[in-house]
Write a protein that holds these residues in place. Sequence first.
Motif, PDB file in Angstrom:
ATOM      1  N   UNK A  12       0.836  -1.202   0.000  1.00  0.00           N
ATOM      2  CA  UNK A  12       0.000   0.000   0.000  1.00  0.00           C
ATOM      3  C   UNK A  12       0.869   1.250   0.000  1.00  0.00           C
ATOM      4  N   UNK A  13       1.925   1.247   0.800  1.00  0.00           N
ATOM      5  CA  UNK A  13       2.835   2.395   0.824  1.00  0.00           C
ATOM      6  C   UNK A  13       3.488   2.589  -0.542  1.00  0.00           C
ATOM      7  N   UNK A  14       3.845   1.488  -1.193  1.00  0.00           N
ATOM      8  CA  UNK A  14       4.482   1.566  -2.500  1.00  0.00           C
ATOM      9  C   UNK A  14       3.541   2.175  -3.531  1.00  0.00           C
ATOM     10  N   UNK A  15       2.267   1.814  -3.465  1.00  0.00           N
ATOM     11  CA  UNK A  15       1.286   2.389  -4.399  1.00  0.00           C
ATOM     12  C   UNK A  15       1.169   3.897  -4.233  1.00  0.00           C
ATOM     13  N   UNK A  16       1.303   4.365  -2.992  1.00  0.00           N
ATOM     14  CA  UNK A  16       1.125   5.784  -2.702  1.00  0.00           C
ATOM     15  C   UNK A  16       2.407   6.600  -2.771  1.00  0.00           C
ATOM     16  N   UNK A  17       3.540   5.943  -2.850  1.00  0.00           N
ATOM     17  CA  UNK A  17       4.821   6.654  -2.837  1.00  0.00           C
ATOM     18  C   UNK A  17       5.021   7.432  -4.135  1.00  0.00           C
ATOM     19  N   UNK A  18       5.459   8.668  -4.002  1.00  0.00           N
ATOM     20  CA  UNK A  18       5.707   9.500  -5.186  1.00  0.00           C
ATOM     21  C   UNK A  18       7.185   9.827  -5.342  1.00  0.00           C
ATOM     22  N   UNK A  19       7.928   9.816  -4.243  1.00  0.00           N
ATOM     23  CA  UNK A  19       9.342  10.141  -4.269  1.00  0.00           C
ATOM     24  C   UNK A  19      10.157   8.904  -4.670  1.00  0.00           C
ATOM     25  N   UNK A  20      11.090   9.081  -5.591  1.00  0.00           N
ATOM     26  CA  UNK A  20      11.882   7.970  -6.110  1.00  0.00           C
ATOM     27  C   UNK A  20      12.677   7.267  -5.008  1.00  0.00           C
ATOM     28  N   UNK A  21      13.303   8.037  -4.140  1.00  0.00           N
ATOM     29  CA  UNK A  21      14.100   7.446  -3.054  1.00  0.00           C
ATOM     30  C   UNK A  21      13.207   6.651  -2.106  1.00  0.00           C
ATOM     31  N   UNK A  22      12.035   7.197  -1.816  1.00  0.00           N
ATOM     32  CA  UNK A  22      11.096   6.500  -0.944  1.00  0.00           C
ATOM     33  C   UNK A  22      10.631   5.189  -1.581  1.00  0.00           C
ATOM     34  N   UNK A  23      10.357   5.223  -2.883  1.00  0.00           N
ATOM     35  CA  UNK A  23       9.942   4.010  -3.594  1.00  0.00           C
ATOM     36  C   UNK A  23      11.015   2.937  -3.516  1.00  0.00           C
ATOM     37  N   UNK A  24      12.273   3.328  -3.716  1.00  0.00           N
ATOM     38  CA  UNK A  24      13.374   2.358  -3.660  1.00  0.00           C
ATOM     39  C   UNK A  24      13.491   1.749  -2.267  1.00  0.00           C
ATOM     40  N   UNK A  25      13.333   2.571  -1.234  1.00  0.00           N
ATOM     41  CA  UNK A  25      13.421   2.078   0.131  1.00  0.00           C
ATOM     42  C   UNK A  25      12.287   1.088   0.417  1.00  0.00           C
ATOM     43  N   UNK A  26      11.089   1.438   0.007  1.00  0.00           N
ATOM     44  CA  UNK A  26       9.937   0.559   0.246  1.00  0.00           C
ATOM     45  C   UNK A  26      10.087  -0.730  -0.546  1.00  0.00           C
ATOM     46  N   UNK A  27      10.556  -0.637  -1.788  1.00  0.00           N
ATOM     47  CA  UNK A  27      10.780  -1.837  -2.595  1.00  0.00           C
ATOM     48  C   UNK A  27      11.782  -2.774  -1.922  1.00  0.00           C
ATOM     49  N   UNK A  28      12.839  -2.214  -1.355  1.00  0.00           N
ATOM     50  CA  UNK A  28      13.845  -3.030  -0.670  1.00  0.00           C
ATOM     51  C   UNK A  28      13.247  -3.702   0.563  1.00  0.00           C
TER      52      UNK A  28
END
Length: 54
Positions: A12-28
């Motif tokens: 859910x956080x990944x779907x809502x993430x807009x910042x590239x760095x945040x997306x990478x962190x959540x993906x990891x």
Amino acid sequence: MPNEQHIEELRAELRDATDRAERHQIEAELELALAEREVMLAEAEGRYSSEPPF
């Protein structure tokens, strides 16, 4: 927190993430949680043991 719930929250956080760095962190974090779930399932099914072989 149960692993399944944590995985769903990360998705859910990944779907809502807009910042590239945040997306990478959540993906990891999601990748790690999925790997941990696989280990738990393998141990439960007897396909894997964390005990040393000796």
